[in-house]
Design an enzyme around this catalytic site. Structure first.
Site, PDB file in Angstrom:
ATOM      1  N   HIS A   9       0.829  -1.217   0.000  1.00  0.00           N
ATOM      2  CA  HIS A   9       0.000   0.000   0.000  1.00  0.00           C
ATOM      3  C   HIS A   9       0.860   1.262   0.000  1.00  0.00           C
ATOM      4  O   HIS A   9       2.034   1.242   0.407  1.00  0.00           O
ATOM      5  CB  HIS A   9      -0.904  -0.007   1.239  1.00  0.00           C
ATOM      6  CG  HIS A   9      -0.130  -0.069   2.519  1.00  0.00           C
ATOM      7  ND1 HIS A   9       0.415   1.050   3.117  1.00  0.00           N
ATOM      8  CD2 HIS A   9       0.234  -1.118   3.300  1.00  0.00           C
ATOM      9  CE1 HIS A   9       1.056   0.697   4.203  1.00  0.00           C
ATOM     10  NE2 HIS A   9       0.980  -0.619   4.341  1.00  0.00           N
ATOM     11  N   ARG A  60      -5.894   0.587   4.031  1.00  0.00           N
ATOM     12  CA  ARG A  60      -4.749   1.181   3.328  1.00  0.00           C
ATOM     13  C   ARG A  60      -4.395   0.387   2.073  1.00  0.00           C
ATOM     14  O   ARG A  60      -3.982   0.964   1.060  1.00  0.00           O
ATOM     15  CB  ARG A  60      -3.547   1.338   4.272  1.00  0.00           C
ATOM     16  CG  ARG A  60      -3.046   0.065   4.951  1.00  0.00           C
ATOM     17  CD  ARG A  60      -2.120   0.451   6.096  1.00  0.00           C
ATOM     18  NE  ARG A  60      -1.388  -0.623   6.750  1.00  0.00           N
ATOM     19  CZ  ARG A  60      -1.847  -1.360   7.759  1.00  0.00           C
ATOM     20  NH1 ARG A  60      -3.091  -1.185   8.190  1.00  0.00           N
ATOM     21  NH2 ARG A  60      -1.086  -2.283   8.324  1.00  0.00           N
ATOM     22  N   GLU A  87      -1.595  -7.260   7.004  1.00  0.00           N
ATOM     23  CA  GLU A  87      -0.258  -7.053   7.590  1.00  0.00           C
ATOM     24  C   GLU A  87      -0.043  -8.058   8.724  1.00  0.00           C
ATOM     25  O   GLU A  87      -1.009  -8.558   9.322  1.00  0.00           O
ATOM     26  CB  GLU A  87      -0.156  -5.607   8.108  1.00  0.00           C
ATOM     27  CG  GLU A  87       1.191  -5.210   8.707  1.00  0.00           C
ATOM     28  CD  GLU A  87       2.368  -5.486   7.796  1.00  0.00           C
ATOM     29  OE1 GLU A  87       2.725  -6.682   7.626  1.00  0.00           O
ATOM     30  OE2 GLU A  87       2.945  -4.520   7.259  1.00  0.00           O
ATOM     31  N   HIS A 182       0.688  -5.777   2.072  1.00  0.00           N
ATOM     32  CA  HIS A 182       1.416  -5.082   3.150  1.00  0.00           C
ATOM     33  C   HIS A 182       2.881  -5.525   3.188  1.00  0.00           C
ATOM     34  O   HIS A 182       3.208  -6.623   2.709  1.00  0.00           O
ATOM     35  CB  HIS A 182       0.742  -5.408   4.479  1.00  0.00           C
ATOM     36  CG  HIS A 182      -0.701  -5.026   4.501  1.00  0.00           C
ATOM     37  ND1 HIS A 182      -1.156  -3.845   5.032  1.00  0.00           N
ATOM     38  CD2 HIS A 182      -1.807  -5.659   4.012  1.00  0.00           C
ATOM     39  CE1 HIS A 182      -2.472  -3.760   4.883  1.00  0.00           C
ATOM     40  NE2 HIS A 182      -2.885  -4.846   4.272  1.00  0.00           N
TER      41      HIS A 182
HETATM   42  O1  3PG Z   1       2.721  -2.671  10.427  1.00  0.00           O
HETATM   43  C1  3PG Z   1       3.583  -1.789  10.273  1.00  0.00           C
HETATM   44  O2  3PG Z   1       4.002  -1.073  11.192  1.00  0.00           O
HETATM   45  C2  3PG Z   1       4.199  -1.533   8.909  1.00  0.00           C
HETATM   46  O3  3PG Z   1       3.289  -1.404   7.936  1.00  0.00           O
HETATM   47  C3  3PG Z   1       5.239  -2.579   8.574  1.00  0.00           C
HETATM   48  O4  3PG Z   1       6.156  -2.341   9.514  1.00  0.00           O
HETATM   49  P1  3PG Z   1       7.667  -2.837   9.584  1.00  0.00           P
HETATM   50  O5  3PG Z   1       8.348  -2.411   8.316  1.00  0.00           O
HETATM   51  O6  3PG Z   1       8.180  -2.099  10.794  1.00  0.00           O
HETATM   52  O7  3PG Z   1       7.614  -4.315   9.770  1.00  0.00           O
END
Ligand code: 3PG
Length: 248
Positions: A9, A60, A87, A182
């Site tokens: 996203h 998102r 995610e 994600h």
């Molecule tokens: O969920 C989250 O905070 C981000 O979208 C992905 O986070 P990260 O790159 O810190 O794993």
């Protein structure tokens, strides 16, 4: 040869704030909207067309897909929303500032929570009002499958059935597919597709809103992959994601 396009996203409000997000359903920023539209332009200019799109149940990724398809004049495209593309659940870290968390617990601990394959962040308490047990979008998901935290290995365990049961058969049936998902659900998929080791997956970071093309052979094994768009800007965006979890 088959082709599939993956896309993280566009920038979300909590990406902008540098907060752990996970299953929190935050929207895109204005920059995120521009990234999603520009992904559509880039795909259109590169001659891509699709038969089917998959996304998560988080806005998102959904809005990114809508904006990309709008830009391609393909809003009619069938879309399958699958919670398994969500995610990775970030447990009790959800809502915390990544750099502040690194200042408190150390960069190394935050790297373990963000990128290690099998160490999950601390879980949300089961009675935390932020749990997803009563959220209607998960009404058809078995309660024991709804996480309170996840490591990447847990994410692989839910993403791969979506790939094996839904996405791979559709690719084999000749469908051109776009997946809007994600950072970590895509890392899970890519780990399995490319056979990346548990150690090396730590170094894989996915930038917001950049179409990533995978060319696959008849067995759906990757032949090569590449980002569409400005390669220098993409490399800078990848490095920026890696640095989000460092104390300032
Ligand atoms: O969920 C989250 O905070 C981000 O979208 C992905 O986070 P990260 O790159 O810190 O794993």
């Amino acid at each position: 040869m088959y082709k599939i396009v993956f896309m993280r996203h566009g920038e979300s409000t909590w990406n902008l704030d540098n907060r752990f997000t996970g299953w929190t359903d935050v929207d895109l920023t204005e920059k995120g909207v521009r990234e999603a539209r520009s992904a559509g332009t880039v795909l259109k200019e590169a001659g891509f067309s699709f038969d089917l799109a998959y996304t998560s149940v988080l806005k998102r990724a959904i809005r990114t897909l809508w904006l990309t398809l709008d830009e391609m004049d393909m809003m009619w495209l069938p879309i399958k929303n699958d919670w398994r593309l969500n995610e990775r659940h970030y447990g009790a870290l959800q809502g915390l500032d990544k750099a502040e968390t690194a200042a408190k617990y150390g960069d190394a601990q935050v790297l373990v929570w963000r990128r290690s394959y099998d160490t999950p962040p601390p879980p949300l308490a089961a009675d935390d009002p932020r749990n997803s047990f009563n959220d209607p979008r998960y009404a058809n998901v078995a309660k024991e499958s709804i996480p309170l935290t996840e490591c990447l290995k847990d994410t692989v365990a839910r993403v791969m059935p979506a790939w094996d049961e839904e996405i791979a058969p559709a690719i084999r049936a000749g469908k051109q597919i776009l997946i809007s998902a994600h950072g970590n659900s895509l890392r899970a998929l890519i780990k399995m597709l490319d056979g990346i080791s548990d150690e090396d997956i730590v170094g894989l970071n996915i930038p917001n809103g950049q179409p990533l093309v995978y060319e696959l052979d008849a067995e759906l094994k990757p032949i090569r992959h590449y980002y569409l768009g400005d390669q220098e800007a993409i490399a800078a965006a990848v490095a920026a994601v890696a640095n989000q979890g460092k104390a300032r």
